[in-house]
Design an enzyme around this catalytic site. Structure first.
Site, PDB file in Angstrom:
ATOM      1  N   GLU A 868     -98.873   9.873 -72.262  1.00 42.11           N
ATOM      2  CA  GLU A 868     -99.374   9.079 -71.130  1.00 42.11           C
ATOM      3  C   GLU A 868    -100.899   9.079 -71.036  1.00 42.11           C
ATOM      4  O   GLU A 868    -101.479   8.093 -70.606  1.00 42.11           O
ATOM      5  CB  GLU A 868     -98.883   9.574 -69.767  1.00 42.11           C
ATOM      6  CG  GLU A 868     -97.561  10.162 -69.549  1.00 42.11           C
ATOM      7  CD  GLU A 868     -96.353   9.325 -69.836  1.00 42.11           C
ATOM      8  OE1 GLU A 868     -96.041   8.386 -69.092  1.00 42.11           O
ATOM      9  OE2 GLU A 868     -95.666   9.648 -70.777  1.00 42.11           O
ATOM     10  N   MET A 869    -101.538  10.183 -71.386  1.00 39.09           N
ATOM     11  CA  MET A 869    -102.976  10.311 -71.145  1.00 39.09           C
ATOM     12  C   MET A 869    -103.802   9.144 -71.689  1.00 39.09           C
ATOM     13  O   MET A 869    -104.668   8.609 -70.987  1.00 39.09           O
ATOM     14  CB  MET A 869    -103.482  11.651 -71.690  1.00 39.09           C
ATOM     15  CG  MET A 869    -104.975  11.888 -71.522  1.00 39.09           C
ATOM     16  SD  MET A 869    -105.953  11.286 -72.909  1.00 39.09           S
ATOM     17  CE  MET A 869    -105.632  12.537 -74.132  1.00 39.09           C
TER      18      MET A 869
END
Length: 909
Positions: A868-869
């Site tokens: 996700e980052m």
């Protein structure tokens, strides 16, 4: 019909075919050469690429009448075999270029045609070739694909050997940080990795094909459903409506207690109302898909059309009717309360900025449309095969609606061609389950790309008003936020994504005083599903752009303002907990010289005076690894005669779950001196694998990784001898000892309060700092990303190519989020191109990754997650760079050329 003789991969093949059949369908369904994939069905994505008489063609749009007699056709099966791989296939494995693998055969075949004609291409020539031939990838960010072609060309020219390029792992070496290819890579590069539509071709005779009758409006009362004419069509087995559903006909959205909805608003087959375009009203089941499709057109649905509320503000209007009668359209509210009241502070602080923001309904756009099948096994259990990335979760959500006890429902994840989060929600699980349970026959359902785009979930749009205040020294003091979430008509996980506003608006900075309010709104646009970043792209975009506005107001450099305010020891996140590690100051220090050089380069280009202006922008990136609070995961490890078998439900979108499970198991089993090839993985089948939790929220590497570690440790502890060595399988059997051991790990966390947003939600976080360099055409308004540089801190690297692939792919999706992607117009946004999917020309070849490896206290071997980052806030860095280039600040995405052009006109006036 046509009689054709063709040569497929050198083999003479005689065919009698429908002249209007596509070459792709003949290759797949008649010749069972399923390495050729069909994604879009319109020639947009290149997954179906083959070579026809020396030319690259997209076989999904080539009709057999256009295929010459005695044509020479090359598919992926003719490029190389597992015993004799083509250099391209080897290089694809080496560079981790096959993530989900759905686009892989098309790219490799396309690249083969290029290298057959030009064995020494430049990187730009490779990119131009993929652009010309419409080869699209949603996973990789394209850079590893170009790397793979360049190294394959070197091998073909004799400049380097396979042995020199292939990653080395000596006996006893750790796999952590290596670049070993993932276990599934070989099958993916040879076209042997069978996705749902491939497996569907192996289903038994008598399998029923499902075609849906779907809503053509966005909001209506259903007055009647007449299936009689459809049932008369020869070859139709049955037509099912809500009346035929044995269960409650509702999917359980697992609503929070404070949610004003029941969580069971979503029907499997709509009964009383239509809530959004594409809602399933009936299923036509026939022995041939063409018959089912034709019959579906004969189902008559009488409706009373109602006003369609296609945005949150429309659904919140005073005169808006309740979409779900009895439940208000604003059905969930949450607050964040940290520190002192902020209004008095914001009135008196010397530097205060405020702005309104909108992050759009981003479509996931996997190249593999949703697909699945179901049947009853010999024990009477219902077996459902889909792209689910939460098999145990989805069983819990759909069993009651289907009408089957939970212990009689088995969900299996098929090899999956990307989901990026849309399959965190059930899509067709309920439909398949009902059809198989009612007919007692195997059933198969495959969406086309139109259905994939219009009838699966999307990123939930956020409308955000944000206010930030800093003191005379530039330290952030107060933040006030208000956010509204458009969640479409179905509330599943709507409360959870709304809570992400509390957690990630302002994330990365020490802000001692915060007040905010968020709400979830039912609308008639596409239902909202998880999408990579889940809430953080909608939350961090406002704060990362507003931080730039505040820095400008203060006359401070945006990087230095961030450096002053990012987390340090003793600081707390917006949720009031301490960060797991301190990573931002070091990351900004690493980025600073590159940032300064980029600013100098942009200034030099701008001084040349052209119609193009250049700019630089940065943003923080972050996300938590886990679902909120005491999230847990389970796995097992079993000693066998040949090694160790590890079982878990670590679902794979294409991110590399197989490599994660193998690497963590191998590292955990080092005391036993187990080699990687001695570890067998059993994954993602509820009949055999425990509840590891869904593969979402970047949780699996931490949660399931720890569960695998614990299972291996439990097994080793039980089998350890007094002298420190370990029993063999035979010795354990002789002593009547168990050889299979469970492992469970629970995050030491506390979910956030709905009333205050305070808590300690995640066991680990991922951190990044991104530098974006862009150019803006001052006439057209078109922005282009020229380079991205990411300092990433996901803890120690698990596998270099897997991690790099996740980061590059996430950044590429961030480019789409910033500049091109949307699902708003139900007429325009219904194809990959119409939705704005980034093609190779839209993604820079210059994406630089710098790894900072801070060990996490709660991660297995110090690791956090990754996925996700890179999509949490790259769009903010790009938009900040656009402003730096041309003075136009876009706060409502996407930044289409016409928006920037309009802004340029305003600036010039």
């Amino acid at each position: 019909m046509l009689k054709k003789t063709v040569f497929v991969n050198g083999n003479e093949t005689r065919l009698v075919v429908d002249p209007d059949a596509t070459l792709a369908s003949v290759l797949r369904e008649r010749l069972l050469l399923t390495g050729t994939k069909v994604g879009c069905g319109k020639g947009e994505c290149g997954a179906c690429t083959v070579i026809l008489d020396g030319k690259v063609v997209r076989s999904c749009i080539v009709k057999m009448r256009r295929v010459p007699d005695e044509a020479q056709i090359i598919t992926i099966e003719g490029v190389g075999t597992k015993e004799s791989l083509h250099p391209l296939q080897l290089s694809w494995m080496i560079h981790g270029a096959a993530q989900c693998g759905f686009c892989t055969p098309g790219f490799i075949v396309s690249a083969k045609a290029l290298l057959d004609a030009n064995v020494n291409p430049s990187r730009e020539e490779v990119r131009d070739w993929f652009q010309k031939n419409r080869n699209v990838c949603r996973c990789t960010g394209y850079q590893p694909l170009v790397d793979a072609v360049m190294d394959a060309a070197r091998m073909m020219r004799g400049e380097v050997t396979k042995e020199e390029l292939w990653p080395k792992l000596k006996n006893g070496d750790t796999m952590l940080g290596s670049s070993m290819p993932r276990p599934s890579a070989l099958a993916k590069v040879t076209g042997k990795w069978e996705f749902g539509a491939d497996l569907g071709l192996h289903l038994p005779e008598g399998t029923l094909h499902i075609k849906l009758v779907q809503a053509q409006v966005s909001h209506a009362n259903i007055l009647s459903i007449d299936t009689s004419e459809a049932e008369k069509v020869p070859g139709v087995y049955r037509v099912l409506t809500y009346k035929d559903v044995p269960g409650t006909n509702r999917i359980n959205g697992l609503a929070f207690p404070s949610n004003k909805g029941s969580g069971k608003e979503r029907p499997i087959l709509n009964d009383k109302k239509i809530f959004q375009f594409g809602d399933a009203i009936a299923m036509v089941l026939a022995y041939l898909p063409s018959i089912a499709e034709e019959a579906a057109k004969k189902v008559k649905v009488e409706i009373e059309e109602l006003p369609a509320y296609m945005s949150a503000p429309a659904a919140m209007a005073e005169d808006a009717i309740e979409i779900h009668p009895g439940t208000p359209n604003v059905y969930f509210e949450t607050h964040i309360v940290k520190g002192e009241e902020v209004d008095p502070l914001l009135e008196n602080l010397p530097y205060v900025v405020e702005d309104d923001f909108y992050v759009q309904r981003q479509p996931h756009l996997p190249l593999e449309p949703d697909v699945g099948f179901a049947y009853l096994n010999e024990e009477g259990k219902l077996i459902v095969h889909t792209k689910s990335v939460g098999i145990h979760l989805h069983a819990l959500m759909v069993a009651e609606g289907i009408g089957i006890p939970l212990d009689k429902l088995i969900i299996v994840q098929n090899p999956t061609g990307g989901t990026f989060g849309y399959k965190f929600s059930p899509t067709m699980e309920g439909l398949l389950g009902v059809a198989a349970l009612v007919t007692k026959k195997p059933v198969y359902l495959q969406f086309n790309m139109f259905q994939q785009i219009t009838y699966t979930g999307k990123r939930a749009p956020f409308f955000v008003n944000l206010k930030l205040g800093a003191d005379q020294d530039g330290k952030l003091v107060a933040m006030k936020s208000d956010w509204t979430v458009d969640h479409g008509p179905y509330c599943e996980f709507g409360d959870l994504v709304t809570m992400r506003g509390s957690q990630f608006i302002g994330a990365g900075y020490m802000i001692p005083n915060i007040r905010g309010e968020g709400r979830t709104v039912a609308t008639n646009h596409a239902w909202a599903a998880a999408f990579r970043g889940y809430g953080s792209p909608q939350s961090m975009f406002p704060s990362e752009v507003l931080v730039d506005e505040l820095a400008e107001k203060m006359g401070m450099d945006p990087l230095e303002f961030r450096y002053l305010n990012v987390y340090r020891e003793g600081d707390t996140t917006p949720t009031g907990c301490h960060p797991d590690v301190i990573a931002y100051p070091q990351a900004l220090d690493k980025l600073r010289p590159l940032y300064r050089q980029a600013k100098e380069n942009a200034a030099a280009k701008n001084a040349e005076g052209s119609d193009t202006k250049y700019g630089v922008g940065i943003s923080l990136l972050t996300y938590g690894s886990g679902l909120d609070g005491a999230d847990s995961s389970e796995a097992w490890a079993e000693l066998t005669k040949t090694g160790v078998t590890v079982g878990c439900s670590w679902e794979d979108h294409g991110q590399g779950a197989d490599m994660g499970a193998l690497t963590i198991a191998h590292e955990s089993l080092k005391p036993m001196h187990i080699r990687p090839e001695q570890i067998k993985l059993v994954m993602n089948d509820m009949e055999f694998t425990p509840n590891s939790g869904p593969a979402g929220g970047s949780r699996s590497n931490v949660l399931t990784g720890n569960a695998i570690r614990v299972a291996c440790e439990n097994m080793m502890a039980a089998l350890k001898k007094e002298d420190g060595t370990f029993r063999t399988y035979e010795e354990a059997a002789a002593e009547n000892l168990p050889v299979k051991y469970p492992g469970k790990w629970t995050a030491p966390c506390k979910e956030c309060s709905v009333e205050t947003g305070q808590g300690n939600p995640f066991p680990a976080y991922m951190y990044g700092v991104l530098l974006a360099e862009v150019s803006v055409n001052m006439t057209s308004g078109k922005a282009k990303v020229d380079k991205l540089t990411l300092v990433s801190d996901c803890g120690p690297v698990m596998n270099q190519t897997v991690l790099d692939g996740q980061l590059l792919g996430g950044l590429a999706q961030g480019i789409g989020l910033a500049l091109s992607e949307d699902f708003e117009d139900l007429k325009k946004h219904t194809t990959l191109t119409g939705c704005g999917i980034p093609q190779v020309r839209d993604v820079p070849d210059g994406m630089v990754l710098i790894h900072q490896e801070t060990r996490r206290p709660n991660g297995p071997f110090g690791m956090a997650g990754a996925g996700e980052m890179p999509l949490s806030a790259p769009h903010a860095a790009i938009i900040n760079a656009v402003y730096n280039a041309c003075g136009v600040r876009i706060t409502k995405l996407p930044a289409y050329p016409e928006k920037i052009r309009q802004g340029l006109q305003s600036v010039s006036h």
